[in-house]
Design an enzyme around this catalytic site. Structure first.
Site, PDB file in Angstrom:
ATOM      1  CD  GLU A   1      -2.637  -1.373   0.060  1.00 36.73           C
ATOM      2  OE1 GLU A   1      -2.568  -2.478  -0.514  1.00 36.73           O
ATOM      3  OE2 GLU A   1      -3.300  -0.410  -0.393  1.00 36.73           O
TER       4      GLU A   1
ATOM      5  CG  ASP B   1      13.824  13.006 -28.570  1.00 32.73           C
ATOM      6  OD1 ASP B   1      13.643  12.276 -29.550  1.00 32.73           O
ATOM      7  OD2 ASP B   1      14.128  12.602 -27.469  1.00 32.73           O
TER       8      ASP B   1
HETATM    9  C1  LIG Z   1      -3.572   6.853  -9.099  1.00 33.22           C
HETATM   10  C2  LIG Z   1      -3.317   6.035  -7.858  1.00 33.22           C
HETATM   11  C3  LIG Z   1      -4.011   6.339  -6.676  1.00 33.22           C
HETATM   12  C4  LIG Z   1      -3.781   5.574  -5.553  1.00 33.22           C
HETATM   13  C5  LIG Z   1      -2.851   4.512  -5.563  1.00 33.22           C
HETATM   14  C6  LIG Z   1      -2.169   4.230  -6.740  1.00 33.22           C
HETATM   15  C7  LIG Z   1      -1.181   3.126  -6.812  1.00 33.22           C
HETATM   16  O1  LIG Z   1      -0.847   2.698  -7.888  1.00 33.22           O
HETATM   17  N1  LIG Z   1      -0.640   2.679  -5.651  1.00 33.22           N
HETATM   18  C8  LIG Z   1       0.308   1.596  -5.634  1.00 33.22           C
HETATM   19  C9  LIG Z   1       1.735   2.104  -5.821  1.00 33.22           C
HETATM   20  N2  LIG Z   1       1.768   2.857  -7.058  1.00 33.22           N
HETATM   21  C10 LIG Z   1       2.862   3.475  -7.561  1.00 33.22           C
HETATM   22  O2  LIG Z   1       3.955   3.413  -7.037  1.00 33.22           O
HETATM   23  C11 LIG Z   1       2.646   4.310  -8.792  1.00 33.22           C
HETATM   24  C12 LIG Z   1       1.423   4.263  -9.481  1.00 33.22           C
HETATM   25  C13 LIG Z   1       1.243   5.051 -10.621  1.00 33.22           C
HETATM   26  C14 LIG Z   1       2.216   5.908 -11.126  1.00 33.22           C
HETATM   27  C15 LIG Z   1       3.435   5.943 -10.433  1.00 33.22           C
HETATM   28  N3  LIG Z   1       4.559   6.671 -10.693  1.00 33.22           N
HETATM   29  O3  LIG Z   1       5.458   6.367  -9.739  1.00 33.22           O
HETATM   30  C16 LIG Z   1       4.958   5.474  -8.868  1.00 33.22           C
HETATM   31  C17 LIG Z   1       3.666   5.176  -9.277  1.00 33.22           C
HETATM   32  C18 LIG Z   1       2.183   2.939  -4.623  1.00 33.22           C
HETATM   33  C19 LIG Z   1       2.729   1.958  -3.613  1.00 33.22           C
HETATM   34  C20 LIG Z   1       3.033   0.694  -4.367  1.00 33.22           C
HETATM   35  C21 LIG Z   1       2.681   0.932  -5.806  1.00 33.22           C
HETATM   36  C22 LIG Z   1      -2.388   4.992  -7.905  1.00 33.22           C
END
Ligand SMILES: Cc1cccc(C(=O)NCC2(NC(=O)c3cccc4nocc34)CCCC2)c1
Length: 250
Positions: A124, A177
């Site tokens: 999470e 680019d």
């Molecule tokens: C829109 C939304 C709302 C709430 C939760 C999540 C979600 O995806 N939560 C799960 C995690 N997501 C990401 O790390 C992550 C996800 C997406 C783009 C990213 N760019 O960088 C890291 C990114 C965070 C903890 C473990 C994975 C996504």
């Protein structure tokens, strides 16, 4: 440029350390990547890096202490690699849906750093107190749900490493680019001349470089106007591009 990646799935990163332009840049030591697994900094027999959330609810939260030790180790490695760690030249970047959306200007800025320490979440997420104490910047690659921050970390590394000097074989391609000038890309063609009766625009076969440059730019403009009006609204044409745009209107 120095990269440290903190992830409980370091094996995922062979996808970029062992292949392609980025893999070659690493082999040529134009970039270095240190993979750090927080599990190696646990003290219990189960090598715990996650725990149930305070306040209840589904899933697990990554614990602060193993990540803290991993970050401090990463900072040590960065110092050994010659990075100026404590003056912002080697920030701790948390890949997170709450982060600033990655864009080309940010990539250009990151390519000028000594290094980066990339922190990848799983489950999470990460204990907020660790983030507050150690994270300098949060970056998101987009608004969708993922299982972890590892692919976002690879996206950031790919976009930054390709911008390091001497990494892209034909530097012109980096300059051309389309995102450098904020437009979408033009269509590309190569052999064969005829593909199921579908041929290549004559201008590209003309050898007339000025006409080709103009055609490519106007194709970028048409595509950007049609598909990304948000980008088109922000675009400011260079002098020559203004002249070409007048012809588009005519
Ligand atoms: C829109 C939304 C709302 C709430 C939760 C999540 C979600 O995806 N939560 C799960 C995690 N997501 C990401 O790390 C992550 C996800 C997406 C783009 C990213 N760019 O960088 C890291 C990114 C965070 C903890 C473990 C994975 C996504």
């Amino acid at each position: 440029m120095f990269f440290a990646v903190i992830s409980i799935l370091p094996e995922m990163f062979t996808a970029m350390t062992d292949f392609g332009v980025v893999g070659r840049a690493i082999k040529r030591q134009q970039a270095s990547v240190a993979l750090i697994n927080p599990r190696d900094f646990t003290t219990d027999n189960y090598r715990r890096i996650d725990e149930r959330p305070f306040g209840g609810g589904p899933g697990m939260v990554m614990m602060a202490e193993p990540l803290e030790k991993a970050i401090l180790h990463a900072k040590d490695l960065a110092r050994q690699a010659g990075c100026r760690v404590d003056d912002g030249a080697c920030p701790v970047v948390y890949l997170s849906p709450q982060g600033k959306q990655l864009d080309e200007p940010s990539v250009v800025q990151m390519a000028s750093l000594d290094g980066m320490i990339l922190l990848c979440g799983r489950y999470e997420g990460i204990d907020e107190r660790l983030l507050k104490r150690y994270v300098d910047a949060e970056i998101s690659i987009g608004d969708y749900v993922l299982t972890g921050g590892e692919l976002p970390a690879m996206v950031v590394m790919d976009s930054v490493i390709r911008r390091l000097p001497q990494v892209m074989g034909d530097d012109l391609s980096a300059l051309q680019d389309s995102f450098v000038d904020g437009l979408l890309d033009c269509p590309h063609y190569t052999k064969p001349l005829d593909f199921h009766g579908d041929t290549v625009p004559d201008v590209l076969l003309s050898g007339h470089h000025a006409n080709i440059a103009k055609w490519r730019f106007l194709e970028q403009v048409k595509r950007t106007q049609a598909r990304r009006p948000d980008l088109w609204a922000k675009f400011s044409p260079a002098k020559q591009q203004l002249k070409w745009l007048k012809d588009l209107k005519d």
